[in-house]
Write a protein that holds these residues in place. Sequence first.
Motif, short mmCIF file in Angstrom:
data_model
loop_
_atom_site.label_atom_id
_atom_site.label_comp_id
_atom_site.label_asym_id
_atom_site.label_seq_id
_atom_site.Cartn_x
_atom_site.Cartn_y
_atom_site.Cartn_z
N ASP A 1 -26.22 14.50 -57.56
CA ASP A 1 -26.06 15.78 -58.26
C ASP A 1 -25.83 16.97 -57.32
O ASP A 1 -26.00 18.12 -57.72
N GLY A 2 -25.43 16.70 -56.07
CA GLY A 2 -25.26 17.79 -55.12
C GLY A 2 -23.89 18.45 -55.18
O GLY A 2 -23.03 18.11 -56.00
N VAL A 3 -23.69 19.41 -54.28
CA VAL A 3 -22.45 20.18 -54.19
C VAL A 3 -21.51 19.52 -53.19
O VAL A 3 -21.92 19.12 -52.10
N VAL A 4 -20.23 19.42 -53.55
CA VAL A 4 -19.19 18.99 -52.61
C VAL A 4 -18.36 20.21 -52.26
O VAL A 4 -17.82 20.89 -53.13
N MET A 5 -18.29 20.49 -50.95
CA MET A 5 -17.47 21.61 -50.48
C MET A 5 -16.33 21.07 -49.64
O MET A 5 -16.37 19.92 -49.15
N SER A 6 -15.31 21.89 -49.46
CA SER A 6 -14.21 21.51 -48.58
C SER A 6 -14.61 21.74 -47.14
O SER A 6 -15.50 22.54 -46.83
N ASP A 7 -13.93 21.03 -46.24
CA ASP A 7 -13.99 21.44 -44.84
C ASP A 7 -13.23 22.76 -44.73
O ASP A 7 -12.46 23.13 -45.62
N TRP A 8 -13.45 23.49 -43.65
CA TRP A 8 -12.88 24.83 -43.52
C TRP A 8 -11.36 24.78 -43.53
O TRP A 8 -10.74 24.08 -42.73
N PHE A 9 -10.77 25.50 -44.48
CA PHE A 9 -9.33 25.54 -44.70
C PHE A 9 -8.80 24.16 -45.09
O PHE A 9 -7.64 23.83 -44.80
N GLY A 10 -9.62 23.37 -45.78
CA GLY A 10 -9.26 22.00 -46.09
C GLY A 10 -8.87 21.75 -47.53
O GLY A 10 -8.90 20.60 -47.97
N THR A 11 -8.48 22.80 -48.29
CA THR A 11 -8.01 22.60 -49.66
C THR A 11 -6.49 22.67 -49.70
O THR A 11 -5.85 23.28 -48.83
N HIS A 12 -5.91 22.05 -50.75
CA HIS A 12 -4.46 21.96 -50.84
C HIS A 12 -3.92 22.33 -52.21
O HIS A 12 -2.72 22.58 -52.35
N SER A 13 -4.76 22.34 -53.24
CA SER A 13 -4.28 22.67 -54.58
C SER A 13 -5.45 23.14 -55.42
O SER A 13 -6.62 22.97 -55.06
N THR A 14 -5.12 23.72 -56.55
CA THR A 14 -6.14 24.21 -57.48
C THR A 14 -6.53 23.12 -58.47
O THR A 14 -7.69 22.70 -58.55
N VAL A 15 -5.56 22.64 -59.21
CA VAL A 15 -5.83 21.68 -60.27
C VAL A 15 -6.38 20.38 -59.70
O VAL A 15 -7.37 19.82 -60.21
N GLY A 16 -5.77 19.87 -58.62
CA GLY A 16 -6.24 18.63 -58.04
C GLY A 16 -7.66 18.72 -57.53
O GLY A 16 -8.46 17.79 -57.70
N LEU B 1 -10.13 20.87 -58.56
CA LEU B 1 -11.07 20.99 -59.67
C LEU B 1 -11.23 19.67 -60.41
O LEU B 1 -12.34 19.25 -60.74
N ALA B 2 -10.11 19.01 -60.66
CA ALA B 2 -10.17 17.75 -61.41
C ALA B 2 -10.91 16.67 -60.65
O ALA B 2 -11.60 15.82 -61.24
N ALA B 3 -10.81 16.70 -59.33
CA ALA B 3 -11.46 15.67 -58.51
C ALA B 3 -12.97 15.86 -58.45
O ALA B 3 -13.70 14.90 -58.20
N GLY B 4 -13.43 17.10 -58.63
CA GLY B 4 -14.87 17.36 -58.54
C GLY B 4 -15.27 18.18 -57.34
O GLY B 4 -16.46 18.22 -56.99
N LEU B 5 -14.31 18.85 -56.67
CA LEU B 5 -14.66 19.76 -55.57
C LEU B 5 -15.31 21.00 -56.17
O LEU B 5 -14.78 21.62 -57.09
N ASP B 6 -16.47 21.38 -55.64
CA ASP B 6 -17.23 22.50 -56.20
C ASP B 6 -17.00 23.81 -55.47
O ASP B 6 -17.10 24.88 -56.06
N LEU B 7 -16.72 23.73 -54.16
CA LEU B 7 -16.71 24.96 -53.36
C LEU B 7 -15.61 24.87 -52.31
O LEU B 7 -15.58 23.92 -51.51
N GLU B 8 -14.74 25.85 -52.29
CA GLU B 8 -13.71 25.97 -51.26
C GLU B 8 -14.22 26.91 -50.17
O GLU B 8 -14.65 28.02 -50.45
N MET B 9 -14.16 26.43 -48.93
CA MET B 9 -14.57 27.25 -47.79
C MET B 9 -13.46 27.29 -46.75
O MET B 9 -12.71 26.33 -46.60
N PRO B 10 -13.38 28.40 -46.02
CA PRO B 10 -14.14 29.63 -46.19
C PRO B 10 -13.45 30.54 -47.18
O PRO B 10 -12.41 30.18 -47.76
N GLY B 11 -14.00 31.74 -47.39
CA GLY B 11 -13.35 32.76 -48.16
C GLY B 11 -12.53 33.66 -47.25
O GLY B 11 -12.67 33.60 -46.02
N PRO B 12 -11.68 34.47 -47.82
CA PRO B 12 -11.44 34.63 -49.26
C PRO B 12 -10.69 33.45 -49.86
O PRO B 12 -10.11 32.64 -49.16
N ALA B 13 -10.73 33.41 -51.19
CA ALA B 13 -10.21 32.27 -51.93
C ALA B 13 -8.72 32.06 -51.68
O ALA B 13 -7.95 32.99 -51.49
N ARG B 14 -8.34 30.79 -51.70
CA ARG B 14 -6.94 30.42 -51.63
C ARG B 14 -6.54 29.60 -52.86
O ARG B 14 -5.68 30.00 -53.62
#
Length: 823
Positions: free
Chosen positions: A207-222, A224-237
Amino acid sequence: MNELDAMARLTAGADMHTTHSDPDRLVRSLRLIDGPMGVTGELLDERDVSLLAPSGIALAATWNRETVRAVGELLGEQAAARDVDVLLGPNLNLSRSPAGGRNFEHFGEDPYLAGTLGAAWITGVQSKGVAACAKHLVCNDTEAGRHGYDVQVDEQTLHEVYLAPFAAAARAGVWAMMAAYNKVNGRHCAEHSKLLTRILRDRWDWDGVVMSDWFGTHSTVGSLAAGLDLEMPGPARHLGPAAAAAVRAGDASATALKRSVDRLALLSHRTSGRTSRERPDAAARRLLHEAAADSFVLLKNDGAVLPLPGDTSVAVIGPNAADPAYQGGTFARIALSPEARPPLAALRETLGPRVVAHEPGAPSDPRVPSLLPLAPRATDSPDQPGFTVTYHRVDSDGAVTQPLATDTRATGTLVWFTELPGIGTLADLPAGSGGLVRVSCLLTPETDGTYDFHFAGTGDVRLSIDGREVGRGGSRALPADVMGALLRGDVTRVSVELAAGRQVRVDFEMHFDGGGRAQGIQFGGRPAVPSDLAERAVRAARAADTAIVFAGVTPDSSLESQDRDALALPTAQTDLIEHVCAANPRTVVVVNAPFAVDMPWADRAAAVLLSWFPGQEYGPALADVLTGALEPGGRLPITLAREDRDHAVTSTAPSADGRLAYSEGVLVGYRHFDTLRRTPRFCFGHGLGYADVRWRAAHLHADPTGRRLAHVGVTLGCEPGQGGKEVVQVYVAPLTETGEPEPGRPEQQLAGFAAVHIAPGEERRVDIPLDIRDLSVWDTRAGGWRPRTGRWEIRLARSSRDVFHRFRVYVDQEGRLRTGPTG
């Protein structure tokens, strides 16, 4: 702000290290700081000193749950005292290849050992109300091309090997995990619904939080749908406002967003009870001292050359005696206390006049050598040691402002994330403009001769001596992997003739463009290396009763985004060891390296001790071990091969299409050596101590409570004289009905262990529990674990190659263990 926007805002960081808050949803702003060797500073500032614990591989070498948990508790205390909510560690990737750039952070090559000790570290940290964040899920086991490579791995290998440490972390109740940069079987880990939802949340009930590695996100829909809870770092991309927009457009699920916010609220609640009480500094240092000693692995000790006799004279030789590597060169490096004593200082304090000589014997070989030994002084305050740093803006016409900020620093590595003093936020600099950082110092050379200056940076770097430009280097190009580029950028070397006693001004100037995520510069220098270092060392070795050679690597041998291209020590060090061993038969070699290194000279040394990256108390702990005040408590968590080619994985480079095939399957580390009948130089689990511990009666019995499958163990007895430590290891081996190793399976695998401290004359019974999972395999067709029925051999051992007793057993269709005629 409406409800959707307020929820979405929480899914992206506020800045480099913090998250957003929402009092209406009981979500605090959380502070996330890198680990796992300590609590790093947000600015990578050498003045922000923290405790530096032994590296992950060193803690793994203790094979000691209590030691690892205690270190976790200590780091949790310091994190809480510094208002840290989440400590980014442990690193639960595996040392699949000895060339891995971050192997020093790993808990070795075995998933059971890594998971068990990683869970102990997590439990310790979280006992102080600070969240641990297990990273990097999953298969980020090497660094080269980590942002783009696509790991191709079969399901059985994924579950039995690489997911196993993370499953152990989930069972231990870790509060957060970090998704890796890489892809697994075609999908980025931060967008991998099978990993983040079907395995983590559904199968593991986590039941924990899954975050990205720093600058490790690539899309919005993918994401969220996969279960990523937190994008790091900010500001949001890709999350934050983009998540709200995706929900409004019907492209993303509001339910998935709500689940992520609920998990963030739970993390906020879990970390709200942390306490800021720290133990006294002396107690903290003592724990790190004992943990370091518990990690040192005595690989050989011919003639009982160690511990050092009380009247022996000692020649201290080698570059790592006075200039050791305490830690790696990643962004998680810790600002080391100036009170840390290297081995040379600690041995001189302990042995006094018995240290009859010190000779480096060979040059240290850092990527950028430190200027600090040359006693630089700040240009704006010549009485102050260090460097004057000034910050300037550069407009689109190239005009440079007067200094907008000035600082005095005492390090040759300067890194700034998102903004620089006086210059401001990188992203806000006007188009076509940039900045300039000038690092200046005054040097007065002690000797005439050639001095080599080294520098690298994320902009154009110029070196000037007394106002005259003598070299250029660096690069304005910032690749996507800026974090790694800051550490591994190409280094320029310039040689300059300087005169003894004549003061010179040295300036490093870096011009950089606006935009980007970070900027950094590295600089250093040293006199040219004398040609007679080795000869002087050999003479010193001949004149002493015992020679101790401190060989090893530099911190920048272990970097993010870069793997090693060789397993050998520098040639000058290898030659030095050979020459000193020939000059003195009582030569002890201490290898200060956090990974497998070639040791072709090992047969000629009287003793070999592996000290890893051992943290701040390295020197005093090593002095105690060499003199016998403490036991060398470590056992190998990796395999040391006789030849590089004997390893299961020698190349970490992805193929031309970006794929990285885990074609060796489950045969990683010692499993590979055992199954293919390859003889290592030193096997997994090996390590010697000073105590004479005898193994007596072995036993195996069913668990009367029914909660475990069985208990296996041994009675130990310690002979009079000196107490010490023993590590009892349990390996399980699947057999065919004719008693042969089962084809397609590892020859054996670790299923249990216990570290035992035993006093002189004491006898102790050691019991190690076994579960049915330890005798199970991943069934790809069924998509789950199943007991492997049939014959097994349970081995009680001192190491993977030193077996004390073998029990033949049988697992029946009901998953019960049977012994006797059918076993």
